[in-house]
Design a protein around this motif. Structure first.
Motif, mmCIF file in Angstrom:
data_model
loop_
_atom_site.group_PDB
_atom_site.id
_atom_site.type_symbol
_atom_site.label_atom_id
_atom_site.label_comp_id
_atom_site.label_asym_id
_atom_site.label_seq_id
_atom_site.Cartn_x
_atom_site.Cartn_y
_atom_site.Cartn_z
ATOM 1 N N GLU A 137 0.831 -1.200 0.000
ATOM 2 C CA GLU A 137 0.000 0.000 0.000
ATOM 3 C C GLU A 137 0.867 1.252 0.000
ATOM 4 O O GLU A 137 1.948 1.284 0.588
ATOM 5 C CB GLU A 137 -0.913 0.006 1.233
ATOM 6 C CG GLU A 137 -2.001 -1.046 1.196
ATOM 7 C CD GLU A 137 -2.943 -0.932 2.379
ATOM 8 O OE1 GLU A 137 -2.725 -0.050 3.239
ATOM 9 O OE2 GLU A 137 -3.889 -1.731 2.449
ATOM 10 N N TRP A 141 -1.058 5.180 -4.654
ATOM 11 C CA TRP A 141 -1.920 4.205 -5.336
ATOM 12 C C TRP A 141 -3.398 4.440 -5.051
ATOM 13 O O TRP A 141 -4.249 3.720 -5.584
ATOM 14 C CB TRP A 141 -1.575 2.784 -4.905
ATOM 15 C CG TRP A 141 -0.261 2.215 -5.328
ATOM 16 C CD1 TRP A 141 0.615 1.525 -4.534
ATOM 17 C CD2 TRP A 141 0.327 2.197 -6.634
ATOM 18 N NE1 TRP A 141 1.705 1.097 -5.246
ATOM 19 C CE2 TRP A 141 1.556 1.499 -6.548
ATOM 20 C CE3 TRP A 141 -0.055 2.720 -7.870
ATOM 21 C CZ2 TRP A 141 2.396 1.300 -7.641
ATOM 22 C CZ3 TRP A 141 0.783 2.544 -8.970
ATOM 23 C CH2 TRP A 141 1.984 1.837 -8.846
ATOM 24 N N ASN A 142 -3.740 5.412 -4.226
ATOM 25 C CA ASN A 142 -5.143 5.608 -3.836
ATOM 26 C C ASN A 142 -6.056 5.738 -5.059
ATOM 27 O O ASN A 142 -5.800 6.541 -5.963
ATOM 28 C CB ASN A 142 -5.290 6.862 -2.970
ATOM 29 C CG ASN A 142 -4.728 6.666 -1.571
ATOM 30 O OD1 ASN A 142 -4.412 5.548 -1.167
ATOM 31 N ND2 ASN A 142 -4.605 7.756 -0.828
ATOM 32 N N GLY A 143 -7.097 4.931 -5.076
ATOM 33 C CA GLY A 143 -8.086 4.990 -6.152
ATOM 34 C C GLY A 143 -7.664 4.327 -7.450
ATOM 35 O O GLY A 143 -8.418 4.359 -8.428
ATOM 36 N N ILE A 144 -6.475 3.734 -7.484
ATOM 37 C CA ILE A 144 -5.970 3.073 -8.700
ATOM 38 C C ILE A 144 -6.079 1.567 -8.509
ATOM 39 O O ILE A 144 -5.565 1.015 -7.525
ATOM 40 C CB ILE A 144 -4.511 3.479 -8.989
ATOM 41 C CG1 ILE A 144 -4.430 4.996 -9.223
ATOM 42 C CG2 ILE A 144 -3.968 2.713 -10.196
ATOM 43 C CD1 ILE A 144 -3.015 5.523 -9.338
ATOM 44 N N THR A 145 -6.743 0.904 -9.410
ATOM 45 C CA THR A 145 -6.968 -0.531 -9.303
ATOM 46 C C THR A 145 -5.656 -1.300 -9.334
ATOM 47 O O THR A 145 -4.785 -1.028 -10.163
ATOM 48 C CB THR A 145 -7.859 -1.014 -10.460
ATOM 49 O OG1 THR A 145 -9.079 -0.263 -10.453
ATOM 50 C CG2 THR A 145 -8.173 -2.494 -10.345
ATOM 51 N N ALA A 198 -5.484 5.982 -15.474
ATOM 52 C CA ALA A 198 -4.665 5.527 -14.343
ATOM 53 C C ALA A 198 -3.475 6.448 -14.130
ATOM 54 O O ALA A 198 -3.087 6.746 -12.989
ATOM 55 C CB ALA A 198 -4.199 4.091 -14.579
ATOM 56 N N ALA A 201 -4.640 9.679 -12.583
ATOM 57 C CA ALA A 201 -4.943 9.457 -11.167
ATOM 58 C C ALA A 201 -3.670 9.479 -10.327
ATOM 59 O O ALA A 201 -3.660 9.982 -9.197
ATOM 60 C CB ALA A 201 -5.675 8.130 -10.987
ATOM 61 N N GLN A 204 -2.726 13.029 -9.956
ATOM 62 C CA GLN A 204 -3.678 13.636 -9.026
ATOM 63 C C GLN A 204 -3.296 13.314 -7.584
ATOM 64 O O GLN A 204 -3.310 14.202 -6.714
ATOM 65 C CB GLN A 204 -5.089 13.122 -9.320
ATOM 66 C CG GLN A 204 -6.165 13.711 -8.415
ATOM 67 C CD GLN A 204 -6.445 15.169 -8.745
ATOM 68 O OE1 GLN A 204 -6.943 15.464 -9.825
ATOM 69 N NE2 GLN A 204 -6.118 16.065 -7.833
ATOM 70 N N ASN A 205 -2.932 12.074 -7.333
ATOM 71 C CA ASN A 205 -2.506 11.693 -5.983
ATOM 72 C C ASN A 205 -1.239 12.433 -5.572
ATOM 73 O O ASN A 205 -1.079 12.796 -4.400
ATOM 74 C CB ASN A 205 -2.281 10.175 -5.915
ATOM 75 C CG ASN A 205 -3.581 9.402 -5.945
ATOM 76 O OD1 ASN A 205 -4.652 9.925 -5.649
ATOM 77 N ND2 ASN A 205 -3.496 8.136 -6.322
#
Length: 211
Positions: A137, A141-145, A198, A201, A204-205
């Motif tokens: 974790e 990686w938040n919100g990324i499959t 992806a 995202a 964005q993170n």
């Protein structure tokens, strides 16, 4: 907030800046810069790299950007991409080139006899889309499959000597490290700016990541 994208003559700068501008709040300044002082003043730093590792390291030093990059690595959220990721390591087989030595490990070339699960020979460079497995974790990686597809173009890849550096892998004949992280530094071998939703995202993170 000011985002500095480091221009030392070796990055895919326009694509990176356009990707970040697309998702950044309107108040965010996204600056492509070859001025070390601007990098020092930035809140967050993106460090792209493209081409051959020897040329990238030479350009970083001859443009006077190395110390500003090292300062950013020590002091603020820092995102390295492609050869930028490779430069964080101690040494590359490409041109027998010393890196910045931020992370322990080497950058090595894909073996020419590498094959896929069917026995077909894999091309070098790896060019195109591949899935990335998130090995631990991380806020980036938040919100990324897990298993999301990202875009690659590379013949060399990093082999960290400390397993906990690796946060993402892909399979290309064998499991390969393609994302590393420690403290305020996150780095990917793949190109987020070429990786559709992806990739956006991930940027964005980065804008909200507070290590």
């Amino acid at each position: 907030m000011k985002i500095a994208i480091v221009d030392y003559g070796s990055g895919n700068l326009r694509s990176v800046s356009k990707a970040i501008e697309k998702i950044a709040p309107i108040s965010t300044q996204v600056l492509v810069t070859g001025d070390p002082e601007e990098v020092l003043k930035a809140d967050r730093v993106v460090f792209p790299g493209q081409g051959a590792m020897p040329d990238c390291m030479k350009n970083l030093r001859t443009t006077g950007m190395e110390e500003a990059v090292r300062d950013a690595i020590r002091n603020k959220p820092f995102f390295a991409v492609c050869v930028g990721e490779q430069m964080l390591f101690e040494h590359s087989e490409e041109g027998d080139t010393p890196g910045l030595g931020i992370f322990p490990g080497d950058v090595v070339r894909f073996a020419s006899d590498r094959v896929d699960q069917t026995g077909a020979r894999l091309k070098v460079p790896q060019m195109g889309w591949n899935q990335v497995t998130q090995t631990r974790e991380h806020p980036m990686w938040n919100g990324i499959t897990n298993g999301a597809w990202f875009y690659f173009v590379h013949s060399y890849y990093a082999k960290p000597t400390e397993a906990d550096l690796t946060v993402g892998t892909t399979f290309y004949g064998e499991e390969v490290t393609v994302a590393v992280a420690r403290d305020n530094v996150f780095a990917t071998q793949f190109h987020p700016e070429k990786s559709a939703a992806a990739g956006l995202a991930l940027y964005q993170n980065f804008l909200t990541w507070n290590p």
